[in-house]
Design a protein around this motif. Sequence first.
Motif, PDB file in Angstrom:
ATOM      1  N   GLU A  10       0.817  -1.209   0.000  1.00  0.00           N
ATOM      2  CA  GLU A  10       0.000   0.000   0.000  1.00  0.00           C
ATOM      3  C   GLU A  10       0.858   1.270   0.000  1.00  0.00           C
ATOM      4  N   GLN A  11       1.809   1.320  -0.877  1.00  0.00           N
ATOM      5  CA  GLN A  11       2.693   2.466  -1.076  1.00  0.00           C
ATOM      6  C   GLN A  11       3.634   2.737   0.110  1.00  0.00           C
ATOM      7  N   ASN A  12       3.600   1.910   1.139  1.00  0.00           N
ATOM      8  CA  ASN A  12       4.534   2.031   2.260  1.00  0.00           C
ATOM      9  C   ASN A  12       5.621   0.990   2.082  1.00  0.00           C
ATOM     10  N   GLN A  13       6.853   1.397   2.276  1.00  0.00           N
ATOM     11  CA  GLN A  13       7.968   0.487   2.106  1.00  0.00           C
ATOM     12  C   GLN A  13       8.216  -0.235   3.431  1.00  0.00           C
ATOM     13  N   ALA A  14       8.064  -1.555   3.453  1.00  0.00           N
ATOM     14  CA  ALA A  14       8.314  -2.348   4.655  1.00  0.00           C
ATOM     15  C   ALA A  14       9.571  -3.174   4.435  1.00  0.00           C
ATOM     16  N   VAL A  15      10.416  -3.244   5.447  1.00  0.00           N
ATOM     17  CA  VAL A  15      11.639  -4.025   5.361  1.00  0.00           C
ATOM     18  C   VAL A  15      11.540  -5.153   6.383  1.00  0.00           C
ATOM     19  N   ASP A 103       3.353 -13.445   2.912  1.00  0.00           N
ATOM     20  CA  ASP A 103       3.373 -13.989   1.561  1.00  0.00           C
ATOM     21  C   ASP A 103       4.470 -13.298   0.761  1.00  0.00           C
ATOM     22  N   GLN A 104       4.546 -13.601  -0.511  1.00  0.00           N
ATOM     23  CA  GLN A 104       5.613 -13.043  -1.341  1.00  0.00           C
ATOM     24  C   GLN A 104       5.481 -11.542  -1.564  1.00  0.00           C
ATOM     25  N   ASN A 105       4.313 -10.971  -1.230  1.00  0.00           N
ATOM     26  CA  ASN A 105       4.111  -9.527  -1.335  1.00  0.00           C
ATOM     27  C   ASN A 105       4.351  -8.810  -0.014  1.00  0.00           C
ATOM     28  N   GLY A 106       4.737  -9.561   1.014  1.00  0.00           N
ATOM     29  CA  GLY A 106       4.991  -8.965   2.312  1.00  0.00           C
ATOM     30  C   GLY A 106       3.742  -8.765   3.146  1.00  0.00           C
ATOM     31  N   GLU A 107       2.641  -9.380   2.742  1.00  0.00           N
ATOM     32  CA  GLU A 107       1.374  -9.232   3.444  1.00  0.00           C
ATOM     33  C   GLU A 107       1.016 -10.509   4.182  1.00  0.00           C
ATOM     34  N   LYS A 108       0.022 -10.402   5.049  1.00  0.00           N
ATOM     35  CA  LYS A 108      -0.487 -11.586   5.728  1.00  0.00           C
ATOM     36  C   LYS A 108      -1.113 -12.492   4.676  1.00  0.00           C
ATOM     37  N   PRO A 109      -0.721 -13.766   4.645  1.00  0.00           N
ATOM     38  CA  PRO A 109      -1.261 -14.673   3.619  1.00  0.00           C
ATOM     39  C   PRO A 109      -2.768 -14.881   3.770  1.00  0.00           C
ATOM     40  N   ASP A 110      -3.427 -15.147   2.637  1.00  0.00           N
ATOM     41  CA  ASP A 110      -4.861 -15.432   2.675  1.00  0.00           C
ATOM     42  C   ASP A 110      -5.095 -16.865   3.150  1.00  0.00           C
ATOM     43  N   TYR A 111      -6.365 -17.206   3.341  1.00  0.00           N
ATOM     44  CA  TYR A 111      -6.712 -18.528   3.880  1.00  0.00           C
ATOM     45  C   TYR A 111      -6.234 -19.669   2.984  1.00  0.00           C
ATOM     46  N   ALA A 112      -6.349 -19.505   1.682  1.00  0.00           N
ATOM     47  CA  ALA A 112      -5.923 -20.566   0.755  1.00  0.00           C
ATOM     48  C   ALA A 112      -4.423 -20.809   0.868  1.00  0.00           C
ATOM     49  N   THR A 113      -3.652 -19.747   0.967  1.00  0.00           N
ATOM     50  CA  THR A 113      -2.199 -19.881   1.094  1.00  0.00           C
ATOM     51  C   THR A 113      -1.838 -20.569   2.402  1.00  0.00           C
TER      52      THR A 113
END
Length: 150
Positions: A10-15, A103-113
């Motif tokens: 979401e346009q924020n850079q997370a490391v 996940d590979q996008n740096g987000e909390k994975p969805d239920y399927a993942t």
Amino acid sequence: MNEVFESNVEQNQAVYTKTSLGKRFANHVIDTIFFYVMAFIMGVLYGLVMLMNDPDFLATVEEDNLLAQYVIAFIGYFIYYFTFEALTGRSLAKLITKTKVIDQNGEKPDYATIAIRTLCRMIPFDALSFLFYQDSGWHDRLSKTSVVDC
């Protein structure tokens, strides 16, 4: 070796820093302990409920049904990991070690993942896959997830 990677969320850079192999091992040991404690408590509760409904329950218990025992264990294992990681991105051990699944996008994975990740944990010798791929196991690679420090 810890790998640092960036993610544009979401346009924020997370490391994030990938969790060390030592923390991954600690997570495995701690989660195994929690799982066995949970299974023991559920078994005691099940036994008490069955005894209240049928006082002769203990006399009719079949110890030879190994397949049923494995199926119940796999279901319990799936419920343990799936519930915690799907709801919070962390198992109980990850809460203690201050790590989380992304996940590979740096987000909390969805239920399927998370479901794929949890099912892949049941692949025989998954825990040993860390000997071949030191930064991740098969359940990480197949579900395209990582465990990172918080």
